[in-house]
Design a protein around this motif. Structure first.
Motif, PDB file in Angstrom:
ATOM      1  N   GLU A 123      22.418 -38.287   5.967  1.00 53.82           N
ATOM      2  CA  GLU A 123      23.857 -38.503   6.077  1.00 53.82           C
ATOM      3  C   GLU A 123      24.596 -37.743   4.971  1.00 53.82           C
ATOM      4  O   GLU A 123      25.637 -37.127   5.216  1.00 53.82           O
ATOM      5  N   GLU A 124      24.048 -37.799   3.771  1.00 49.77           N
ATOM      6  CA  GLU A 124      24.665 -37.101   2.653  1.00 49.77           C
ATOM      7  C   GLU A 124      24.657 -35.596   2.877  1.00 49.77           C
ATOM      8  O   GLU A 124      25.655 -34.907   2.653  1.00 49.77           O
ATOM      9  N   VAL A 125      23.529 -35.086   3.373  1.00 51.09           N
ATOM     10  CA  VAL A 125      23.417 -33.662   3.672  1.00 51.09           C
ATOM     11  C   VAL A 125      24.445 -33.266   4.726  1.00 51.09           C
ATOM     12  O   VAL A 125      25.176 -32.285   4.573  1.00 51.09           O
ATOM     13  N   ALA A 126      24.525 -34.039   5.791  1.00 47.50           N
ATOM     14  CA  ALA A 126      25.466 -33.721   6.872  1.00 47.50           C
ATOM     15  C   ALA A 126      26.909 -33.783   6.363  1.00 47.50           C
ATOM     16  O   ALA A 126      27.723 -32.906   6.683  1.00 47.50           O
ATOM     17  N   SER A 127      27.219 -34.783   5.553  1.00 48.79           N
ATOM     18  CA  SER A 127      28.571 -34.932   5.028  1.00 48.79           C
ATOM     19  C   SER A 127      28.936 -33.775   4.110  1.00 48.79           C
ATOM     20  O   SER A 127      30.027 -33.194   4.217  1.00 48.79           O
ATOM     21  N   VAL A 128      28.035 -33.427   3.204  1.00 49.42           N
ATOM     22  CA  VAL A 128      28.298 -32.338   2.269  1.00 49.42           C
ATOM     23  C   VAL A 128      28.434 -31.016   3.019  1.00 49.42           C
ATOM     24  O   VAL A 128      29.334 -30.218   2.735  1.00 49.42           O
ATOM     25  N   LYS A 129      27.561 -30.788   3.988  1.00 49.17           N
ATOM     26  CA  LYS A 129      27.635 -29.542   4.757  1.00 49.17           C
ATOM     27  C   LYS A 129      28.944 -29.468   5.535  1.00 49.17           C
ATOM     28  O   LYS A 129      29.582 -28.420   5.589  1.00 49.17           O
ATOM     29  N   GLU A 130      29.346 -30.596   6.126  1.00 56.11           N
ATOM     30  CA  GLU A 130      30.590 -30.603   6.897  1.00 56.11           C
ATOM     31  C   GLU A 130      31.785 -30.300   5.984  1.00 56.11           C
ATOM     32  O   GLU A 130      32.637 -29.476   6.324  1.00 56.11           O
ATOM     33  N   LYS A 131      31.829 -30.938   4.812  1.00 57.64           N
ATOM     34  CA  LYS A 131      32.922 -30.681   3.873  1.00 57.64           C
ATOM     35  C   LYS A 131      32.898 -29.225   3.408  1.00 57.64           C
ATOM     36  O   LYS A 131      33.945 -28.592   3.278  1.00 57.64           O
ATOM     37  N   PHE A 132      31.700 -28.722   3.172  1.00 57.50           N
ATOM     38  CA  PHE A 132      31.549 -27.338   2.728  1.00 57.50           C
ATOM     39  C   PHE A 132      32.088 -26.373   3.782  1.00 57.50           C
ATOM     40  O   PHE A 132      32.873 -25.479   3.479  1.00 57.50           O
ATOM     41  N   TYR A 133      31.679 -26.566   5.042  1.00 61.25           N
ATOM     42  CA  TYR A 133      32.114 -25.654   6.104  1.00 61.25           C
ATOM     43  C   TYR A 133      33.610 -25.794   6.385  1.00 61.25           C
ATOM     44  O   TYR A 133      34.284 -24.796   6.657  1.00 61.25           O
ATOM     45  N   LEU A 134      34.142 -27.021   6.299  1.00 57.97           N
ATOM     46  CA  LEU A 134      35.579 -27.205   6.492  1.00 57.97           C
ATOM     47  C   LEU A 134      36.366 -26.524   5.375  1.00 57.97           C
ATOM     48  O   LEU A 134      37.377 -25.861   5.631  1.00 57.97           O
ATOM     49  N   ALA A 135      35.901 -26.700   4.153  1.00 55.90           N
ATOM     50  CA  ALA A 135      36.575 -26.059   3.019  1.00 55.90           C
ATOM     51  C   ALA A 135      36.484 -24.541   3.142  1.00 55.90           C
ATOM     52  O   ALA A 135      37.453 -23.824   2.860  1.00 55.90           O
ATOM     53  N   GLN A 136      35.333 -24.052   3.575  1.00 52.14           N
ATOM     54  CA  GLN A 136      35.149 -22.612   3.754  1.00 52.14           C
ATOM     55  C   GLN A 136      36.104 -22.088   4.834  1.00 52.14           C
ATOM     56  O   GLN A 136      36.724 -21.037   4.671  1.00 52.14           O
ATOM     57  N   ALA A 137      36.248 -22.852   5.924  1.00 46.99           N
ATOM     58  CA  ALA A 137      37.171 -22.450   6.997  1.00 46.99           C
ATOM     59  C   ALA A 137      38.615 -22.463   6.499  1.00 46.99           C
ATOM     60  O   ALA A 137      39.391 -21.562   6.824  1.00 46.99           O
ATOM     61  N   ASP A 138      38.975 -23.481   5.706  1.00 41.63           N
ATOM     62  CA  ASP A 138      40.334 -23.552   5.146  1.00 41.63           C
ATOM     63  C   ASP A 138      40.609 -22.353   4.246  1.00 41.63           C
ATOM     64  O   ASP A 138      41.689 -21.759   4.304  1.00 41.63           O
ATOM     65  N   VAL A 139      39.637 -22.010   3.418  1.00 36.56           N
ATOM     66  CA  VAL A 139      39.802 -20.866   2.518  1.00 36.56           C
ATOM     67  C   VAL A 139      39.986 -19.584   3.332  1.00 36.56           C
ATOM     68  O   VAL A 139      40.867 -18.774   3.052  1.00 36.56           O
ATOM     69  N   HIS A 140      39.165 -19.413   4.361  1.00 43.66           N
ATOM     70  CA  HIS A 140      39.270 -18.216   5.200  1.00 43.66           C
ATOM     71  C   HIS A 140      40.647 -18.161   5.874  1.00 43.66           C
ATOM     72  O   HIS A 140      41.296 -17.104   5.891  1.00 43.66           O
ATOM     73  N   HIS A 141      41.086 -19.298   6.413  1.00 51.53           N
ATOM     74  CA  HIS A 141      42.395 -19.353   7.066  1.00 51.53           C
ATOM     75  C   HIS A 141      43.504 -19.021   6.081  1.00 51.53           C
ATOM     76  O   HIS A 141      44.412 -18.233   6.382  1.00 51.53           O
ATOM     77  N   ASP A 142      43.437 -19.621   4.894  1.00 50.02           N
ATOM     78  CA  ASP A 142      44.457 -19.361   3.882  1.00 50.02           C
ATOM     79  C   ASP A 142      44.414 -17.911   3.395  1.00 50.02           C
ATOM     80  O   ASP A 142      45.453 -17.335   3.069  1.00 50.02           O
ATOM     81  N   GLU A 143      43.227 -17.311   3.347  1.00 48.41           N
ATOM     82  CA  GLU A 143      43.128 -15.895   2.973  1.00 48.41           C
ATOM     83  C   GLU A 143      43.837 -15.036   4.006  1.00 48.41           C
ATOM     84  O   GLU A 143      44.524 -14.074   3.653  1.00 48.41           O
ATOM     85  N   GLN A 144      43.670 -15.380   5.290  1.00 50.99           N
ATOM     86  CA  GLN A 144      44.338 -14.626   6.351  1.00 50.99           C
ATOM     87  C   GLN A 144      45.858 -14.753   6.223  1.00 50.99           C
ATOM     88  O   GLN A 144      46.586 -13.774   6.374  1.00 50.99           O
ATOM     89  N   ILE A 145      46.329 -15.962   5.942  1.00 52.71           N
ATOM     90  CA  ILE A 145      47.770 -16.172   5.759  1.00 52.71           C
ATOM     91  C   ILE A 145      48.266 -15.377   4.553  1.00 52.71           C
ATOM     92  O   ILE A 145      49.328 -14.760   4.596  1.00 52.71           O
ATOM     93  N   LEU A 146      47.477 -15.361   3.498  1.00 51.67           N
ATOM     94  CA  LEU A 146      47.844 -14.611   2.292  1.00 51.67           C
ATOM     95  C   LEU A 146      47.930 -13.114   2.593  1.00 51.67           C
ATOM     96  O   LEU A 146      48.858 -12.441   2.145  1.00 51.67           O
ATOM     97  N   ILE A 147      46.991 -12.597   3.362  1.00 55.27           N
ATOM     98  CA  ILE A 147      47.002 -11.174   3.729  1.00 55.27           C
ATOM     99  C   ILE A 147      48.264 -10.847   4.527  1.00 55.27           C
ATOM    100  O   ILE A 147      48.945  -9.845   4.266  1.00 55.27           O
ATOM    101  N   ILE A 148      48.601 -11.717   5.479  1.00 54.26           N
ATOM    102  CA  ILE A 148      49.802 -11.505   6.295  1.00 54.26           C
ATOM    103  C   ILE A 148      51.050 -11.554   5.409  1.00 54.26           C
ATOM    104  O   ILE A 148      51.948 -10.710   5.534  1.00 54.26           O
TER     105      ILE A 148
END
Length: 153
Positions: A67-92
């Motif tokens: 459960e801890e592994v799944a939770s940490v991985k999910e938070k990691f991937y969500l944070a990574q997606a947020d960073v990628h999205h925000d990078e795209q907004i920053l580029i625009i």
């Protein structure tokens, strides 16, 4: 702000993932499914010995770890997606800013050209006005002289 928060969340999730990997001696950051966790002799969470006769304990630890592994991985991937999205907004936003600055530079240049043109035209009109006033003064002097000459006759 949102980009900074996402970046902090990503860093935090990455740190949690690394701690989890170190704690259980597993490699999760390469992606994929949760691996089969090989338990150490002593539980890293509660420091109890993990033995064959305490299967309830082992099952509980495995369940919590997964459960801890799944939770940490999910938070990691969500944070990574947020960073990628925000990078795209920053580029625009940076592109938009660059375009706006270019447009401002063009408009400023055009304004300077027009200002110079109108300054030259105004100088010409003022020159012409000065000449016409001098002509008017000269005409008025001639008229006055003519009137004076007529009155003396």
């Amino acid at each position: 702000r949102k980009y900074d928060r996402a970046e902090v969340m990503l860093d935090s999730a990455a740190a949690n993932l690394q701690l989890l990997e170190e704690k259980w001696n597993i490699k999760l950051s390469e992606g994929g499914d949760t691996p089969n966790i090989v338990l150490p002799d002593i539980c890293p969470t509660c420091l109890q010995p993990i033995a064959d006769d305490s299967e309830d304990h082992m099952h509980e630890i495995l369940e919590k770890a997964e459960e801890e592994v799944a939770s940490v991985k999910e938070k990691f991937y969500l944070a990574q997606a947020d960073v990628h999205h925000d990078e795209q907004i920053l580029i625009i936003a940076e592109d938009s800013l660059s375009n706006t600055e270019d447009e401002l530079e063009k408009m400023t240049s055009e304004l300077q050209k027009l200002s110079l043109k109108y300054d030259e035209q105004l100088a010409f009109v003022e020159d012409e006005l000065k000449k016409r006033r001098e002509e008017q003064l000269l005409c008025t002097q001639h008229y006055s002289q003519g009137i004076s000459d007529v009155q003396q006759l």
